[in-house]
Write a protein that holds these residues in place. Structure first.
Motif, PDB file in Angstrom:
ATOM      1  N   TYR A 190      50.825  29.425  43.214  1.00 22.91           N
ATOM      2  CA  TYR A 190      50.478  28.284  44.067  1.00 22.91           C
ATOM      3  C   TYR A 190      49.610  28.722  45.240  1.00 22.91           C
ATOM      4  N   LEU A 191      49.924  29.877  45.846  1.00 25.53           N
ATOM      5  CA  LEU A 191      49.095  30.339  46.961  1.00 25.53           C
ATOM      6  C   LEU A 191      47.658  30.552  46.501  1.00 25.53           C
ATOM      7  N   MET A 192      47.473  31.143  45.317  1.00 26.66           N
ATOM      8  CA  MET A 192      46.118  31.348  44.811  1.00 26.66           C
ATOM      9  C   MET A 192      45.429  30.005  44.563  1.00 26.66           C
ATOM     10  N   GLU A 193      46.174  29.065  43.992  1.00 26.63           N
ATOM     11  CA  GLU A 193      45.610  27.740  43.726  1.00 26.63           C
ATOM     12  C   GLU A 193      45.230  27.039  45.024  1.00 26.63           C
ATOM     13  N   ARG A 194      46.114  27.116  46.009  1.00 25.32           N
ATOM     14  CA  ARG A 194      45.848  26.473  47.290  1.00 25.32           C
ATOM     15  C   ARG A 194      44.679  27.144  48.014  1.00 25.32           C
ATOM     16  N   ALA A 195      44.610  28.476  47.947  1.00 23.49           N
ATOM     17  CA  ALA A 195      43.515  29.197  48.593  1.00 23.49           C
ATOM     18  C   ALA A 195      42.181  28.809  47.964  1.00 23.49           C
TER      19      ALA A 195
END
Length: 371
Positions: free
Chosen positions: A202-207
């Protein structure tokens, strides 16, 4: 229970021979040991008023950690150096000194501003990053050093705080993901200890989303490459119990995940780590299991020493268990007799734990004054 003396701990916490016994019981071939007594980021040395003396003590610790702890069983331990980051010239010198001894990993605070130092985005750190890259060394960031999980309130049951501890790592990783040096040094390696993996996709997707929607005005460095691509190039993530993360291993990156144990803390899956790990990885391919159990760690931490000094067949879970059984290693729980957060029958709260630690600190301060 909070232990307050060595006799309230398992001997493996401080006796290297007993540590190997406890690793064998757990089916662990090699371990990277963070120092509790000095702080994961060496905060004991950072807080010392006499920095000249502190540097000497830090160097002595690094020498002891390598020569007497790690080299007592070559290959079974991954040497982890502490750096005197309050002095950049001394830091660079210590990196080169430790590299010559055989260190391939250094530990530092993921948010050095809490130590009164510049942020990682300041030019202050340029010589350190260069020295690390010149020596092909990995940076280890340990959970809670610089961005600890916040307590919702002092009356909140402590399990709420414990539950969010791995999630707090995302803040530090997001900060490091914006590091200019990641674009400058394509081979820079950062391993995130005790952060777990379920939140990583999720962090990668959000970034990526944030970069897509905002880079027109943020002057982002991510113009021709996505944050998620840089995450997979530069970051490895450690887990001890994360079945959800392993179900999404492809999204995290099977080359970016490695197992950890967290011995001797209460999160640690000791003495049944191997059995409980199998429950999490049994649906993965053999190649994926090899990666998350040891191959990724060897690569990210440059720990070829494991099989340079030990036969592969002697490092299997079965072989480790056989050695522990032959020695009849005692795995019975040890009653510490240490401090308790509260004697009341209600749930332990954040305030109870904070007061317990405060009392410990005040007691130690008085002991120092008397000495």
């Amino acid at each position: 229970m909070e232990p307050t003396s060595l006799d309230q701990l398992r001997d493996g916490c401080w006796d290297v021979h007993k540590r190997i016994d406890d690793m064998d019981v757990n089916g662990v071939a090699a371990s990277m040991c963070f120092g509790n007594s000095i702080g994961f980021d060496g905060q004991t040395f950072h807080k010392a008023p006499d920095k000249t003396l502190s540097l000497r003590h830090m160097q002595a610790y690094n020498d002891w950690h390598h020569d007497e702890w790690c080299m007592a069983y070559p290959g079974r331990f991954i040497p982890l150096a502490i750096m005197p980051t309050w002095d950049m010239d001394a830091t660079v010198a210590e990196i080169h000194r430790c590299a010559k001894k055989g260190f391939r990993v250094v530990s530092m605070n993921e948010n050095p501003t809490v130590q009164g130092l510049p942020s990682i985005h300041n030019d202050y750190w340029n010589p350190m990053f260069k020295a690390l890259m010149d020596n092909d060394m990995t940076i280890a960031l340990h959970i809670g050093s610089g961005n600890p999980a916040p307590h919702a309130s002092m009356e909140t049951p402590i399990e709420a705080w414990i539950s969010t501890m791995p999630l707090s790592v995302a803040q530090g990783v997001a900060d490091w993901l914006q590091l200019e040096e990641l674009h400058q040094y394509p081979d820079m390696r950062i391993i995130v200890s005790e952060g777990s993996i379920g939140w990583v996709p999720y962090l990668m997707e959000r970034a990526d989303f944030s970069n897509w929607r905002h880079k027109a005005w943020t002057r982002s460095r991510f113009q021709d490459i996505k944050p998620s691509e840089l995450m997979k190039r530069h970051f490895a993530h450690c887990f001890l119990w994360d079945p959800y993360g392993l179900k999404n291993l492809a999204e995290v990156g099977e080359d970016n995940v490695t197992y950890e144990v967290d011995y001797p803390h209460s999160d640690a899956l000791w003495p049944d780590a191997a059995e409980l790990l199998w429950e999490q990885v049994k649906n993965l391919s053999d190649e994926q299991i090899d990666k998350v159990t040891h191959l990724n760690a060897i690569r990210w931490l440059r720990h070829d020493a494991l099989f340079e000094h030990n036969r592969r067949e002697d490092m299997t879970v079965g072989a480790c268990h056989a050695r522990a059984a032959a020695k009849q290693v005692d795995t019975a729980p040890k009653s510490s007799g240490g401090s308790v957060p509260t004697t009341e029958t209600r749930p332990v709260t954040s305030g109870d734990v904070m007061e317990m630690f405060k009392a410990h600190a005040e007691k130690r301060a008085k002991e120092v004054e008397v000495a």
